[in-house]
Design a protein around this motif. Structure first.
Motif, short mmCIF file in Angstrom:
data_model
loop_
_atom_site.label_atom_id
_atom_site.label_comp_id
_atom_site.label_asym_id
_atom_site.label_seq_id
_atom_site.Cartn_x
_atom_site.Cartn_y
_atom_site.Cartn_z
N TRP A 1 -29.75 6.54 57.53
CA TRP A 1 -28.34 6.90 57.40
C TRP A 1 -28.09 7.50 56.03
O TRP A 1 -28.51 6.96 55.01
N LYS A 2 -27.38 8.63 56.01
CA LYS A 2 -27.02 9.27 54.74
C LYS A 2 -26.12 8.34 53.95
O LYS A 2 -25.31 7.61 54.52
N LYS A 3 -26.26 8.38 52.63
CA LYS A 3 -25.40 7.59 51.76
C LYS A 3 -24.28 8.43 51.18
O LYS A 3 -23.29 7.90 50.69
N ASP B 1 -21.98 12.23 51.88
CA ASP B 1 -21.68 13.31 52.82
C ASP B 1 -22.14 14.64 52.22
O ASP B 1 -22.69 14.68 51.11
N ASP B 2 -21.92 15.72 52.92
CA ASP B 2 -22.40 17.03 52.48
C ASP B 2 -21.75 17.49 51.18
O ASP B 2 -22.26 18.39 50.51
N ARG C 1 -21.08 4.52 57.67
CA ARG C 1 -22.31 5.32 57.66
C ARG C 1 -22.96 5.46 59.03
O ARG C 1 -23.59 6.47 59.31
N TYR D 1 -23.96 11.20 60.33
CA TYR D 1 -24.63 10.75 59.10
C TYR D 1 -26.09 10.36 59.33
O TYR D 1 -26.72 9.78 58.46
N LYS E 1 -29.98 10.81 59.34
CA LYS E 1 -30.97 11.65 58.65
C LYS E 1 -32.35 11.32 59.19
O LYS E 1 -32.63 10.18 59.55
#
Length: 96
Positions: A19-21, A23-24, A34, A39, A41
């Motif tokens: 899970w991304k911590k 955002d873009d 998350r 989100y 990855k």
């Protein structure tokens, strides 16, 4: 039950995602937010990202299978009752 994670585990042979911590835009994503498709990855070489539609279809398949299993268990218990078994006898046989 966390259907999203159960569904994701069916793709790419299991443990392929995290899970991304952030955002873009570099903003921190709160932990409670998350675990969403957006989100995900990829953390395993060679893994490919399933589409959101594929993930949602798998989630529905898992939910349907669970509902079906519950219905079958209830049906089986009723059939045992119809044969004259008591609730205690049924519990002793199948543990529920």
């Amino acid at each position: 039950m966390d259907y999203l994670q159960l569904a994701l585990q069916t793709f790419n042979g299991g443990n392929w995602y995290g899970w991304k911590k952030e955002d873009d835009n570099g903003n921190k994503i709160p932990n409670e937010d998350r675990m969403q498709y957006q989100y995900i990855k990829i953390i395993k070489d060679g893994a490919t990202m399933p589409t959101e539609a594929e993930v949602n279809a798998k989630i529905q398949e898992l939910k349907d299978a669970e509902t079906n299993a519950i219905a079958k268990k209830a049906s089986g218990k009723q059939k045992l009752k119809d044969l004259g078994l008591t609730d205690d006898e049924i519990q002793a046989l199948i543990g529920v």
